[in-house]
Design a protein around this motif. Sequence first.
Motif, PDB file in Angstrom:
ATOM      1  N   GLU A 265     -31.938  -4.354 -14.767  1.00 14.63           N
ATOM      2  CA  GLU A 265     -31.842  -3.608 -13.522  1.00 14.63           C
ATOM      3  C   GLU A 265     -32.312  -4.341 -12.271  1.00 14.63           C
ATOM      4  OE1 GLU A 265     -32.325   1.107 -13.305  1.00 14.63           O
ATOM      5  OE2 GLU A 265     -33.149   0.119 -15.067  1.00 14.63           O
ATOM      6  N   ASP A 266     -33.095  -5.382 -12.455  1.00 16.97           N
ATOM      7  CA  ASP A 266     -33.630  -6.099 -11.294  1.00 16.97           C
ATOM      8  C   ASP A 266     -32.552  -6.674 -10.400  1.00 16.97           C
ATOM      9  OD1 ASP A 266     -36.190  -5.564 -11.540  1.00 16.97           O
ATOM     10  OD2 ASP A 266     -36.859  -7.593 -12.054  1.00 16.97           O
ATOM     11  N   ASN A 267     -31.356  -6.880 -10.975  1.00 23.16           N
ATOM     12  CA  ASN A 267     -30.268  -7.457 -10.185  1.00 23.16           C
ATOM     13  C   ASN A 267     -29.635  -6.454  -9.230  1.00 23.16           C
ATOM     14  OD1 ASN A 267     -30.291  -9.983 -11.133  1.00 23.16           O
ATOM     15  ND2 ASN A 267     -28.752  -9.679 -12.706  1.00 23.16           N
ATOM     16  N   ARG A 268     -29.975  -5.153  -9.392  1.00 21.19           N
ATOM     17  CA  ARG A 268     -29.235  -4.159  -8.631  1.00 21.19           C
ATOM     18  C   ARG A 268     -29.827  -3.946  -7.252  1.00 21.19           C
ATOM     19  NH1 ARG A 268     -28.909   1.400 -11.129  1.00 21.19           N
ATOM     20  NH2 ARG A 268     -30.440   1.859  -9.551  1.00 21.19           N
ATOM     21  N   LYS A 269     -29.705  -4.965  -6.428  1.00 23.32           N
ATOM     22  CA  LYS A 269     -30.152  -4.829  -5.046  1.00 23.32           C
ATOM     23  C   LYS A 269     -28.909  -4.761  -4.196  1.00 23.32           C
ATOM     24  CE  LYS A 269     -33.794  -7.991  -6.205  1.00 23.32           C
ATOM     25  NZ  LYS A 269     -33.437  -9.222  -6.899  1.00 23.32           N
ATOM     26  N   HIS A 270     -28.945  -3.920  -3.207  1.00 21.12           N
ATOM     27  CA  HIS A 270     -27.795  -3.887  -2.317  1.00 21.12           C
ATOM     28  C   HIS A 270     -27.976  -4.941  -1.224  1.00 21.12           C
ATOM     29  CE1 HIS A 270     -27.128   0.224  -4.101  1.00 21.12           C
ATOM     30  NE2 HIS A 270     -26.063  -0.477  -4.392  1.00 21.12           N
ATOM     31  N   CYS A 271     -26.870  -5.367  -0.661  1.00 20.98           N
ATOM     32  CA  CYS A 271     -26.907  -6.435   0.326  1.00 20.98           C
ATOM     33  C   CYS A 271     -27.736  -6.028   1.545  1.00 20.98           C
ATOM     34  CB  CYS A 271     -25.483  -6.764   0.752  1.00 20.98           C
ATOM     35  SG  CYS A 271     -25.462  -7.976   2.063  1.00 20.98           S
ATOM     36  N   SER A 272     -28.588  -6.919   1.978  1.00 17.52           N
ATOM     37  CA  SER A 272     -29.436  -6.587   3.138  1.00 17.52           C
ATOM     38  C   SER A 272     -29.015  -7.362   4.385  1.00 17.52           C
ATOM     39  CB  SER A 272     -30.902  -6.845   2.797  1.00 17.52           C
ATOM     40  OG  SER A 272     -31.057  -8.163   2.363  1.00 17.52           O
ATOM     41  N   ALA A 273     -27.709  -7.698   4.454  1.00 18.65           N
ATOM     42  CA  ALA A 273     -27.193  -8.341   5.672  1.00 18.65           C
ATOM     43  C   ALA A 273     -27.529  -7.471   6.868  1.00 18.65           C
ATOM     44  CB  ALA A 273     -25.680  -8.508   5.563  1.00 18.65           C
ATOM     45  N   GLY A 274     -27.835  -8.108   7.970  1.00 22.17           N
ATOM     46  CA  GLY A 274     -28.210  -7.359   9.177  1.00 22.17           C
ATOM     47  C   GLY A 274     -29.717  -7.312   9.303  1.00 22.17           C
ATOM     48  N   TYR A 275     -30.409  -7.100   8.170  1.00 27.17           N
ATOM     49  CA  TYR A 275     -31.861  -6.990   8.205  1.00 27.17           C
ATOM     50  C   TYR A 275     -32.531  -8.372   8.207  1.00 27.17           C
ATOM     51  CZ  TYR A 275     -36.629  -6.277   6.707  1.00 27.17           C
ATOM     52  OH  TYR A 275     -37.989  -6.324   6.631  1.00 27.17           O
ATOM     53  N   ASN A 276     -32.171  -9.199   7.229  1.00 25.11           N
ATOM     54  CA  ASN A 276     -32.849 -10.501   7.169  1.00 25.11           C
ATOM     55  C   ASN A 276     -31.874 -11.673   7.274  1.00 25.11           C
ATOM     56  OD1 ASN A 276     -31.708 -10.197   4.733  1.00 25.11           O
ATOM     57  ND2 ASN A 276     -33.619 -10.131   3.564  1.00 25.11           N
ATOM     58  N   MET A 277     -30.769 -11.404   7.912  1.00 24.77           N
ATOM     59  CA  MET A 277     -29.847 -12.498   8.185  1.00 24.77           C
ATOM     60  C   MET A 277     -28.999 -12.209   9.414  1.00 24.77           C
ATOM     61  SD  MET A 277     -27.018 -12.160   5.153  1.00 24.77           S
ATOM     62  CE  MET A 277     -26.295 -13.734   5.569  1.00 24.77           C
ATOM     63  N   ALA A 278     -28.469 -13.282   9.988  1.00 27.20           N
ATOM     64  CA  ALA A 278     -27.566 -13.179  11.133  1.00 27.20           C
ATOM     65  C   ALA A 278     -26.597 -14.354  11.029  1.00 27.20           C
ATOM     66  CB  ALA A 278     -28.355 -13.248  12.439  1.00 27.20           C
ATOM     67  N   ALA A 279     -25.431 -14.223  11.660  1.00 31.91           N
ATOM     68  CA  ALA A 279     -24.423 -15.284  11.560  1.00 31.91           C
ATOM     69  C   ALA A 279     -23.825 -15.588  12.927  1.00 31.91           C
ATOM     70  CB  ALA A 279     -23.318 -14.856  10.594  1.00 31.91           C
ATOM     71  N   ILE A 280     -23.620 -16.876  13.161  1.00 30.97           N
ATOM     72  CA  ILE A 280     -23.005 -17.328  14.417  1.00 30.97           C
ATOM     73  C   ILE A 280     -21.596 -17.826  14.095  1.00 30.97           C
ATOM     74  CG2 ILE A 280     -23.143 -19.080  16.242  1.00 30.97           C
ATOM     75  CD1 ILE A 280     -26.192 -19.075  15.856  1.00 30.97           C
ATOM     76  N   ASP A 281     -20.590 -17.314  14.789  1.00 27.10           N
ATOM     77  CA  ASP A 281     -19.221 -17.781  14.508  1.00 27.10           C
ATOM     78  C   ASP A 281     -18.907 -19.055  15.300  1.00 27.10           C
ATOM     79  OD1 ASP A 281     -18.516 -17.015  17.095  1.00 27.10           O
ATOM     80  OD2 ASP A 281     -17.110 -15.453  16.496  1.00 27.10           O
ATOM     81  N   GLN A 282     -17.668 -19.537  15.169  1.00 22.97           N
ATOM     82  CA  GLN A 282     -17.286 -20.821  15.782  1.00 22.97           C
ATOM     83  C   GLN A 282     -17.231 -20.759  17.305  1.00 22.97           C
ATOM     84  OE1 GLN A 282     -15.501 -18.879  13.898  1.00 22.97           O
ATOM     85  NE2 GLN A 282     -13.325 -18.856  14.415  1.00 22.97           N
ATOM     86  N   ARG A 283     -17.389 -19.547  17.877  1.00 21.25           N
ATOM     87  CA  ARG A 283     -17.427 -19.416  19.337  1.00 21.25           C
ATOM     88  C   ARG A 283     -18.835 -19.080  19.838  1.00 21.25           C
ATOM     89  NH1 ARG A 283     -12.866 -19.906  22.167  1.00 21.25           N
ATOM     90  NH2 ARG A 283     -11.087 -20.186  20.803  1.00 21.25           N
ATOM     91  N   GLY A 284     -19.786 -18.999  18.901  1.00 18.49           N
ATOM     92  CA  GLY A 284     -21.170 -18.766  19.314  1.00 18.49           C
ATOM     93  C   GLY A 284     -21.580 -17.303  19.344  1.00 18.49           C
ATOM     94  N   ASN A 285     -20.695 -16.383  18.895  1.00 16.19           N
ATOM     95  CA  ASN A 285     -21.073 -14.963  18.854  1.00 16.19           C
ATOM     96  C   ASN A 285     -21.953 -14.673  17.651  1.00 16.19           C
ATOM     97  OD1 ASN A 285     -19.469 -14.305  21.129  1.00 16.19           O
ATOM     98  ND2 ASN A 285     -17.663 -14.465  19.806  1.00 16.19           N
TER      99      ASN A 285
END
Length: 405
Positions: free
Chosen positions: A263-283
């Motif tokens: 069961e330890d694997n059953r974590k839902h994605c926490s994108a937004g909370y502890n990650m951010a992404a920059i696209d090829q235009r800097g957004n």
Amino acid sequence: MVAYNIENPAKAKGGVRNYFTLEITTSALCDLNCTYCFEGEKVDKARLDNDLPTIFKRIDSILEDKEWFQAKYDGLNISLWGGEPTLNPKFIIDLMNQYREHDNIDFHLYTNAFNMHNMKKIIDNVDMSKLHVQVSYDGRAVNDNYRLMKNKKASSNQVINNLYELANLGINVSMKATLPIDSMDSLYKCWEDYHDIQKLLWKVSKNININYSPTIDYITKFSLDEKKDAVKVFRSEFLKIAKREIEFYRENGRYLCSWFGGEDNRKHCSAGYNMAAIDQRGNLYACHGAIYSKHKDELAYSDIHDEEFVQKISAYTKKFEEPLKKIHKDCQDCVATTCMICPVASHEKSEKTDFFAKWTDNWVNELCGFFKAFGEIDRAVQKHLFALHAETDEEYRNREMANGM
Ligand code: SF4
Ligand code: SF4
């Protein structure tokens, strides 16, 4: 999928240190032509090469931020995203060398491992102890159909040769596979191919351990009936894999497929909370998935030219903290032991109105059937392995007692 445990951040990064992930798109172009790729035909060729000084400024502002970053995180993980990130080796080299002396920064490279020429350029010019390489390879049975070269030929042989070459150069890679809904009958073959690759890499060093870590393709559209049929095939394929995993676990003390293990694997994605992404235009977005969403414009919340860049990340990520901690009752009671539902995909498909109601509307993806079928098999494998283990211990003690008395 970045599934750090937000309730227990100490568990992040293998229980060692808690890092914030900043994904940076080095080039949206790719040298392969994968048929399921969500990046689409019309690739935006823009690159951030001339904006590197601004990116350094923004990274520095994150590192210097006391109230949010330093209070919550031990360091920064910079993940190099594409297209195929290695198509812009100079960007990667300049970025990594700028932070060469920073012990609290490490790097992650998503790559298809197709272009060894560029890969070697990177290897020769950066501190490889700071770079973790993750190779996308689906297992030959899927790879040969979906991960094609530009000339439509299969790319598998070249990638496997490159994996072997990387191993010989001392580069320890992890691997990630995509599992298309209409290829469930290839699942066992893919597992076997990974097993063969593992044996090949062990010839170089017994310390090289790879995992078969499939992500079910959530981009290509299939009807609910098609998905239900696919769950049946998925179940029978995983039953075959389970038998092999039991043998593999007994021999190696770990599983080959990363989904196994309880069961330890059953974590839902926490994108937004502890990650951010920059696209090829800097957004700036919650994660790389948002870059390809139909609601991309609505999901961008800052850009590298924004003087309040770090304040915006801090405020945006804070908004995710409480909503992501609330686990829906259906998930709490669920038999699944692994669950990888993409919140960006949920947000795109959900008809709800509130942002977080959409973000956490897991069920619109209609993928639960796969994770539940796997959960039943995984639980049976655990029971089999560990019930037998207990029995063997008892037998061992009985024998010892019989010998000693
Ligand atoms: S939101 Fe989706 S694309 Fe982004 S890290 Fe999570 S699972 Fe991956
Ligand atoms: S499989 Fe569905 S119900 Fe189960 S944990 Fe995942 S999203 Fe929740």
